[in-house]
Design an enzyme around this catalytic site. Structure first.
Site, PDB file in Angstrom:
ATOM      1  N   LYS A  57       4.917   3.038   9.019  1.00 33.04           N
ATOM      2  CA  LYS A  57       3.675   3.737   9.330  1.00 33.04           C
ATOM      3  C   LYS A  57       2.531   2.739   9.503  1.00 33.04           C
ATOM      4  O   LYS A  57       1.743   2.828  10.448  1.00 33.04           O
ATOM      5  CB  LYS A  57       3.356   4.716   8.201  1.00 33.04           C
ATOM      6  CG  LYS A  57       2.099   5.537   8.393  1.00 33.04           C
ATOM      7  CD  LYS A  57       1.797   6.389   7.161  1.00 33.04           C
ATOM      8  CE  LYS A  57       2.913   7.352   6.854  1.00 33.04           C
ATOM      9  NZ  LYS A  57       2.543   8.282   5.748  1.00 33.04           N
TER      10      LYS A  57
ATOM     11  N   ASP B 174      -0.826  -0.922  13.171  1.00 34.25           N
ATOM     12  CA  ASP B 174      -1.453  -2.248  13.015  1.00 34.25           C
ATOM     13  C   ASP B 174      -2.390  -2.312  11.810  1.00 34.25           C
ATOM     14  O   ASP B 174      -3.459  -2.925  11.865  1.00 34.25           O
ATOM     15  CB  ASP B 174      -2.220  -2.656  14.282  1.00 34.25           C
ATOM     16  CG  ASP B 174      -1.286  -3.177  15.373  1.00 34.25           C
ATOM     17  OD1 ASP B 174      -0.306  -3.858  15.025  1.00 34.25           O
ATOM     18  OD2 ASP B 174      -1.547  -2.894  16.548  1.00 34.25           O
TER      19      ASP B 174
ATOM     20  N   LYS C   8       5.377   2.707  -2.648  1.00 38.75           N
ATOM     21  CA  LYS C   8       5.289   4.103  -3.098  1.00 38.75           C
ATOM     22  C   LYS C   8       5.604   4.146  -4.578  1.00 38.75           C
ATOM     23  O   LYS C   8       6.363   3.312  -5.091  1.00 38.75           O
ATOM     24  CB  LYS C   8       6.275   4.994  -2.332  1.00 38.75           C
ATOM     25  CG  LYS C   8       5.850   6.451  -2.279  1.00 38.75           C
ATOM     26  CD  LYS C   8       4.674   6.632  -1.330  1.00 38.75           C
ATOM     27  CE  LYS C   8       4.285   8.079  -1.182  1.00 38.75           C
ATOM     28  NZ  LYS C   8       3.223   8.247  -0.172  1.00 38.75           N
TER      29      LYS C   8
ATOM     30  N   LYS D 261       0.840  -1.201   0.000  1.00 40.21           N
ATOM     31  CA  LYS D 261       0.000   0.000   0.000  1.00 40.21           C
ATOM     32  C   LYS D 261       0.869   1.242   0.000  1.00 40.21           C
ATOM     33  O   LYS D 261       1.831   1.331   0.774  1.00 40.21           O
ATOM     34  CB  LYS D 261      -0.885   0.014   1.255  1.00 40.21           C
ATOM     35  CG  LYS D 261      -1.923   1.122   1.244  1.00 40.21           C
ATOM     36  CD  LYS D 261      -3.125   0.694   0.455  1.00 40.21           C
ATOM     37  CE  LYS D 261      -4.163   1.800   0.333  1.00 40.21           C
ATOM     38  NZ  LYS D 261      -3.748   2.865  -0.604  1.00 40.21           N
TER      39      LYS D 261
ATOM     40  N   SER E 119      -7.767   4.652   4.158  1.00 37.52           N
ATOM     41  CA  SER E 119      -7.616   3.890   2.915  1.00 37.52           C
ATOM     42  C   SER E 119      -7.843   2.402   3.166  1.00 37.52           C
ATOM     43  O   SER E 119      -8.417   1.697   2.323  1.00 37.52           O
ATOM     44  CB  SER E 119      -6.218   4.106   2.325  1.00 37.52           C
ATOM     45  OG  SER E 119      -6.127   5.341   1.660  1.00 37.52           O
TER      46      SER E 119
END
Length: 528
Positions: free
Chosen positions: A117, A122, A129, A93, A389
């Site tokens: 991050k 969690d 990226k 992600k 997200s």
């Protein structure tokens, strides 16, 4: 500003933080900076060195060239990138940015930060990226669409995108329209085979499966994180703050999406936004600025020049004067590396809250630590966007709006309970809307994350940044350790496949089993 100037600028000076007295310092580039923080955190971690080395590296990095046909018929060659940092959780992600200074080391650094991050909060993804090296302001809408669709096709050809592989999102220079083009392109290629294609990206328009609350999520998460610390008695006592965010003086750099929403929620909590800095001007008022009025004025005029609600207005040459004024919280929400060894001694803020990615350099962080000025690190504070997200990705998989199946039942149950109590109130009777669920869940996750990081920093007597890295690295390492595979074999295999732009998740199961077996065989042959 060229890429080398931005990320690898050599800074020479005599600095006085402990252990570096009288030494000539060299500011690391962005990727080196992330790895320095990683190495520092590893001093407090009891994990096998080979696993730490695996976590430190990006697992897959690709760069390719897109031939873009401009509106005038000319062909322009555009550089594009995508990095997958970790596969400890899938899918990967991370955002996609369109910016003139994007390069391969930047996307690796940001992909690495994304892993940490996600881990500290969690959220079950690996970090990624991507980016395209253009200034989107210089391209027409049709040109951006062609570029985005070709970028999506190239990622799909390399098997580097999909609801279970890699889920992009908007970043600098991209938006919900960019995501809509990506989904449509992917559907054109795989729509008849992938029922979960709406979960391909996040940050989509609501009509295409986006989630209510995603636009403001990062800024709202920044507010929740700051608010949590100012409601923590130990934090306030340690750094000599009064309890609560009300009345705190805050200076914000950047009034884009993240800066605006952070400022809006902070302003609504009765804190004072005393300064706002943009790329071409800045404003200041010791008694506070009206965020809505300032934002509206800047959008209409393109500058803060002449803004009537400010006591002091600065043009582009002197805009950073506001950055160095007294305040409780300095909130950089725009660019990387704005607090450096050059200007850190000018900072008069009592605390730094990083809403942007990488705004504080490694050596500047050390100076702030020596001055006992707390820094809430970027990968802890600005995780609100990727958290929401995650909610959107789940929504795409379940093909239903959050709370849709339970809203009616909740409303009916509340109404019956209130009637029994004799306190029927229409506002309380209604069930939760999607935005209500998003806000509540985000507040819980952000508050818990910040609390966990602060508690560990107190226990270990380290900075919030080091504590955050320790938590994240331990969580990722535990995932790798519990899978039971041979780390050396995986790293050897990763090196073998890297030149093909492949990874373990991008090959068929028989090939995967053969490749792992062969890598282990090579290791045993080398080290019987």
């Amino acid at each position: 500003m060229c890429i080398r100037d931005r990320y690898q600028r050599r800074v020479h000076g005599i600095q006085s933080y402990p252990g570096m007295e009288g030494k000539v310092l060299v500011e690391p580039d962005f990727l080196e900076q992330v790895q320095l923080y990683f190495d520092e955190a590893c001093k407090y971690i009891k994990v096998r060195s080979d696993i730490l080395e695996l976590i430190k590296r990006c697992q897959t990095v690709v760069s390719f060239t897109i031939p873009l046909k401009r509106d005038n018929g000319r062909i322009e060659l555009v550089s594009a990138y995508r990095a997958h940092h970790s596969y400890h959780k899938l899918p990967c992600k991370g955002g996609i940015r369109y910016a003139p200074d994007v390069d391969i080391q930047e996307v690796q650094a940001l992909a690495s930060l994304m892993t940490f991050k996600l881990a500290v909060a969690d959220i079950p993804f690996g970090g990624a990226k991507g980016g395209i090296r253009i200034n989107p302001r210089l391209y027409s809408q049709p040109e951006l669409e062609r570029l985005t669709r070709r970028y999506t096709i190239e990622l799909a050809k390399k098997d580097l995108i999909g609801p279970a592989i890699d889920v992009p999102a908007p970043d600098m220079g991209t938006n919900s329209q960019t995501m809509a083009w990506m989904v449509d392109t992917y559907n054109t290629l795989y729509g008849n085979k992938e029922i979960n294609s709406s979960a391909l990206v996040t940050g989509k328009p609501l009509t295409l499966g986006g989630i209510d609350g995603r636009t403001e999520a990062t800024g709202l998460g920044v507010y929740y994180g700051i608010n949590e610390l100012f409601n923590n008695e130990k934090f306030c006592a340690k750094y000599k703050f009064s309890s609560g965010i009300k009345g705190k003086q805050i200076i914000i750099q950047g009034l884009g999406n993240v800066g605006y929403w952070a400022a809006k929620f902070i302003f609504e909590a009765h804190a004072l936004i005393t300064g706002i800095i943009e790329y071409n001007s800045s404003i200041y008022h010791p008694e506070g600025l009206n965020v809505e009025e300032a934002s509206k004025y800047f959008k209409e005029k393109g500058s803060f020049k002449g803004f009537p609600g400010a006591k002091e207005v600065y043009d582009a040459d002197k805009k950073m004067e506001v950055f160095y004024k007294d305040c409780d919280i300095l909130l950089p929400a725009a660019l990387e590396k704005v607090i450096t060894i050059d200007n850190v001694d000018k900072i008069k803020a009592k605390m730094v809250a990083e809403a942007a990615n990488g705004p504080t350099t490694y050596h500047a962080q050390k100076v702030l630590d020596a001055k006992n000025i707390p820094v809430i690190p970027d990968f802890v504070l600005n995780s609100g966007g990727v958290t929401v997200s995650y909610f959107e990705w789940l929504k795409g998989l379940q093909h239903s709006k959050l709370g849709r199946l339970t809203k009616g039942w909740e409303a009916k149950s509340r109404k019956e309970l209130l009637l029994l109590l004799g306190k029927a109130t229409p506002a309380i009777e209604k069930g939760a809307e999607e935005k209500d669920i998003v806000y509540t869940a985000l507040e819980e996750i952000m508050s818990q994350t910040v609390r966990e990081v602060f508690d560990l920093s107190e226990k270990m007597n380290v900075s919030l940044r080091v504590a955050g890295f320790v938590i994240a690295i331990n969580k990722v390492a535990k995932c790798y350790e519990e899978t039971g595979f041979d780390v050396q074999a995986i790293m050897l295999l990763s090196k073998t496949l890297s030149f093909l732009h492949l990874s373990l998740i991008h090959i068929s199961e028989p090939t995967r089993r053969y490749a792992i077996s062969y890598a282990v065989f090579c290791l045993k042959k080398k080290n019987p």
